[in-house]
Design a protein around this motif. Structure first.
Motif, PDB file in Angstrom:
ATOM      1  N   ARG A   1       0.875  -1.179  -0.072  1.00  0.00           N
ATOM      2  CA  ARG A   1       0.131  -0.048   0.089  1.00  0.00           C
ATOM      3  C   ARG A   1       0.970   1.277   0.223  1.00  0.00           C
TER       4      ARG A   1
ATOM      5  N   GLU B   1       2.129   1.586  -3.515  1.00  0.00           N
ATOM      6  CA  GLU B   1       1.070   2.155  -4.464  1.00  0.00           C
ATOM      7  C   GLU B   1       0.864   3.560  -4.300  1.00  0.00           C
ATOM      8  N   GLN B   2       1.615   3.950  -3.340  1.00  0.00           N
ATOM      9  CA  GLN B   2       1.407   5.789  -3.176  1.00  0.00           C
ATOM     10  C   GLN B   2       2.002   6.557  -4.358  1.00  0.00           C
TER      11      GLN B   2
ATOM     12  N   TYR C   1       1.539   6.057  -7.334  1.00  0.00           N
ATOM     13  CA  TYR C   1       0.637   6.765  -8.207  1.00  0.00           C
ATOM     14  C   TYR C   1      -0.168   7.672  -7.643  1.00  0.00           C
ATOM     15  N   SER C   2      -0.399   7.799  -6.522  1.00  0.00           N
ATOM     16  CA  SER C   2      -1.131   9.227  -6.028  1.00  0.00           C
ATOM     17  C   SER C   2      -0.077  10.469  -5.959  1.00  0.00           C
TER      18      SER C   2
ATOM     19  N   THR D   1       2.295  10.930  -8.127  1.00  0.00           N
ATOM     20  CA  THR D   1       2.309  11.604  -9.423  1.00  0.00           C
ATOM     21  C   THR D   1       1.169  12.496  -9.769  1.00  0.00           C
TER      22      THR D   1
ATOM     23  N   LYS E   1       4.330  -4.753 -15.489  1.00  0.00           N
ATOM     24  CA  LYS E   1       2.952  -4.911 -15.790  1.00  0.00           C
ATOM     25  C   LYS E   1       2.520  -6.332 -16.569  1.00  0.00           C
TER      26      LYS E   1
ATOM     27  N   ASN F   1     -10.466  -7.674 -19.034  1.00  0.00           N
ATOM     28  CA  ASN F   1     -11.530  -7.082 -18.228  1.00  0.00           C
ATOM     29  C   ASN F   1     -12.947  -8.237 -18.549  1.00  0.00           C
TER      30      ASN F   1
ATOM     31  N   THR G   1     -14.738  -6.077 -13.632  1.00  0.00           N
ATOM     32  CA  THR G   1     -13.043  -6.135 -12.896  1.00  0.00           C
ATOM     33  C   THR G   1     -12.010  -6.009 -14.096  1.00  0.00           C
ATOM     34  N   ILE G   2     -11.147  -4.803 -13.825  1.00  0.00           N
ATOM     35  CA  ILE G   2     -10.254  -4.358 -14.758  1.00  0.00           C
ATOM     36  C   ILE G   2      -8.982  -5.269 -14.473  1.00  0.00           C
ATOM     37  N   GLY G   3      -8.856  -6.190 -15.294  1.00  0.00           N
ATOM     38  CA  GLY G   3      -7.788  -7.126 -15.201  1.00  0.00           C
ATOM     39  C   GLY G   3      -6.118  -6.734 -15.449  1.00  0.00           C
ATOM     40  N   GLY G   4      -5.482  -7.679 -15.315  1.00  0.00           N
ATOM     41  CA  GLY G   4      -4.112  -7.431 -15.555  1.00  0.00           C
ATOM     42  C   GLY G   4      -3.495  -7.241 -14.036  1.00  0.00           C
ATOM     43  N   SER G   5      -1.985  -7.480 -14.129  1.00  0.00           N
ATOM     44  CA  SER G   5      -1.458  -7.219 -12.766  1.00  0.00           C
ATOM     45  C   SER G   5      -0.148  -6.221 -12.888  1.00  0.00           C
ATOM     46  N   ILE G   6       0.135  -5.564 -11.732  1.00  0.00           N
ATOM     47  CA  ILE G   6       1.144  -4.751 -11.628  1.00  0.00           C
ATOM     48  C   ILE G   6       1.835  -5.181 -10.561  1.00  0.00           C
TER      49      ILE G   6
ATOM     50  N   THR H   1      -6.489   7.825  -9.160  1.00  0.00           N
ATOM     51  CA  THR H   1      -5.697   6.647  -8.531  1.00  0.00           C
ATOM     52  C   THR H   1      -6.904   5.566  -8.016  1.00  0.00           C
TER      53      THR H   1
ATOM     54  N   ILE I   1     -14.032  -2.898 -10.244  1.00  0.00           N
ATOM     55  CA  ILE I   1     -12.801  -3.255  -9.294  1.00  0.00           C
ATOM     56  C   ILE I   1     -11.494  -3.115 -10.224  1.00  0.00           C
ATOM     57  N   VAL I   2     -10.668  -2.766  -9.389  1.00  0.00           N
ATOM     58  CA  VAL I   2      -9.186  -2.841 -10.087  1.00  0.00           C
ATOM     59  C   VAL I   2      -8.349  -4.265  -9.496  1.00  0.00           C
ATOM     60  N   GLU I   3      -7.639  -5.043 -10.527  1.00  0.00           N
ATOM     61  CA  GLU I   3      -7.184  -6.261  -9.849  1.00  0.00           C
ATOM     62  C   GLU I   3      -5.730  -5.771  -9.210  1.00  0.00           C
ATOM     63  N   SER I   4      -5.254  -4.837  -9.787  1.00  0.00           N
ATOM     64  CA  SER I   4      -3.915  -3.946  -9.285  1.00  0.00           C
ATOM     65  C   SER I   4      -4.164  -2.418  -9.214  1.00  0.00           C
ATOM     66  N   SER I   5      -3.864  -1.858  -8.014  1.00  0.00           N
ATOM     67  CA  SER I   5      -4.060  -0.513  -7.908  1.00  0.00           C
ATOM     68  C   SER I   5      -3.413   0.103  -8.962  1.00  0.00           C
TER      69      SER I   5
ATOM     70  N   GLN J   1      -3.494   3.854 -11.898  1.00  0.00           N
ATOM     71  CA  GLN J   1      -4.045   5.371 -12.218  1.00  0.00           C
ATOM     72  C   GLN J   1      -4.991   4.862 -13.417  1.00  0.00           C
TER      73      GLN J   1
END
Lengths: 296, 141
Positions: free
Chosen positions: A207, A210-211, A213-214, A216, A252, A257, A266-271, B59, B105-109, B111
């Motif tokens: 978590r 992940e900040q 992104y915020s 930015t 990535k 989706n 659900t927006i798929g894909g992993s980061i 985000t 829902i986003v699988e990964s956090s 933007q």
């Protein structure tokens, strides 16, 4: 140039300086506001506005709770210091700090602390000319719902929405932005300090990573106020922090989706974010430095 | 000279009026659509004209469910919006949906970019055609 064209200039000026609260804007297609060009006047070219925003302190507190964080009484800012903040900048930034502490206390059902930080928000809100937000009805709702966690979350969210919208109405978006900055700084400060207390909590570390992104988006928001010295000072601090966050690696993987039977996509894909302990320590130190500058 | 005074007056009054317009509109029209999600308390709104567009970078965290609400004043017509990832891969287009809201829902956090477009109008230069567009986000665990 006819009257309609002047009105358009005024309107565009408004869009540049006052559209969106907690939202910055940055016009891509036109020159600086001080030097209106014929493109603005003609308005035949479409205007493209870019806004930025970050998750609210309430969301961040919920995320921390979900990551297994605990409530630590020693971490939030000192409520007794509320009267020390005299300038608008100090009051705005610390409104953000106390606001994040308020959300942290509320999500973790700390009733006494919730009331303390609500009082701080009320005092600073009054100082910033937003006394109407804490009207009698709102105070009554707080008293009736103090022990009902979900209701308190809604009430506090509404209070901050009212504050933000009043600031927008008064064309004081830079104050709103400073509140957002203060709230974000406190959220990251709390997260990093909680990670020190629970060094094996990988969910919490994620978590924090992940900040990036915020941050930015926050920098994008502050860039909207490039003529404001205060925002620029804070921008420099956050850019230094951003340089540390940029050491976090990102891998990535594309995904599909899909939409479930309830209509939720659900927006798929992993980061995958890679942050080692040294980077975390750098972030922890830098955010503590920024926060100390704000609260002292 | 009279025109100049009028211009100065309008320059001051129009922004105040527009801000108030957006606040009231968002509160009355937008926020109810967020329920039963918790509104995140942030107001992303702007007064736009026909033909305008706006991108909003937000985000979103994994393990949260979100509702995105875009509402626009009637005089702007059928305001559309798209949701894309940061590399501009299209995720959602309101023109292909019957719903006014986008639950996700986003699988990964990450933007996401919300692109809002106000349709063109024959009266694009008329002050009465401007209107408020608000983007609201609700969330739940």
């Amino acid at each position: 140039m006819n009257i309609k064209q002047y009105i358009l200039i005024a309107s565009v000026g408004f869009l540049l300086f006052s559209c969106g609260e907690e939202v910055g804007n940055n016009d891509l297609d036109i020159g600086s506001p001080e030097e209106p060009t014929i493109d603005i006047v003609e308005r035949s070219d479409k205007i493209k506005n870019i806004f930025f925003n970050i998750p609210s302190p309430m969301e961040t507190s919920k995320i921390l709770q979900g990551a297994g964080a605990t409530y630590e009484f020693t971490l939030p800012s000192n409520p007794s210091a509320v009267d020390d903040y005299q300038s608008i900048v100090e009051q705005s930034l610390n409104m953000g700090i106390y606001g994040a502490d308020l959300n942290y206390a509320t999500v973790f059902s700390q009733t006494t602390e919730t009331m303390l930080y609500l009082q701080c928000a009320r005092i600073l809100g009054n100082e910033l000319g937003m006394e109407q937000v804490f009207d009698e009805e709102t105070i009554d709702r707080i008293e009736w719902n103090l022990e009902i966690n979900d209701s308190m979350q809604v009430i506090i969210t509404e209070i901050f929405w009212e504050m933000n919208s009043y600031l927008e109405e008064d064309d004081r978006q830079s104050i709103s932005t400073l509140i957002i900055v203060g709230g974000w700084v406190e959220g990251v400060y709390l997260s990093t300090q909680l990670a020190r207390i629970a060094p094996d909590n990988d969910a919490l570390k994620l978590r924090i990573a992940e900040q990036k992104y915020s941050l930015t988006n926050l920098i994008g928001l502050l860039n909207s106020y490039e003529d404001d010295d205060i925002s620029q000072d804070m921008l420099e601090e956050l850019q230094e922090l951003d340089a540390i966050f940029n050491k976090i690696t990102e891998v990535k993987t594309a995904g599909e989706n899909h939409k479930d039977e309830n209509g939720v996509t659900t927006i798929g894909g992993s980061i995958k974010l890679g942050m080692n302990d040294a980077i975390l320590e750098e972030i922890t130190a830098k955010i503590a430095e920024i926060r100390t500058d704000i609260i002292n | 000279m009279k025109n100049l005074r009028l211009i100065i007056l309008l320059s001051v009054l129009i922004p105040i009026g527009m801000n108030g317009q957006c606040r009231g509109f968002t509160k009355k029209t937008g926020r109810p659509l967020v329920e039963p999600y918790i509104h995140n308390g942030q107001m992303n709104s702007a007064v736009l004209f026909p033909g305008d567009s706006a991108d909003i970078m937000l985000t979103f965290y994994s393990e949260q469910q979100y509702r995105l609400v875009i509402c626009a004043e009637e005089q702007l017509g059928d305001v559309s919006y798209q949701v894309s990832d940061i590399e501009r891969n299209l995720i959602f287009d309101s023109q292909n949906s019957d719903s006014k809201v986008f639950d996700f829902i986003v699988e990964s956090s990450q933007q996401l970019v919300i692109s809002v477009a106000v349709p063109e109008s024959d009266n694009t230069h008329d002050i009465t055609d401007q209107g408020c567009v608000a983007v609201l986000v609700g969330f739940k665990n």
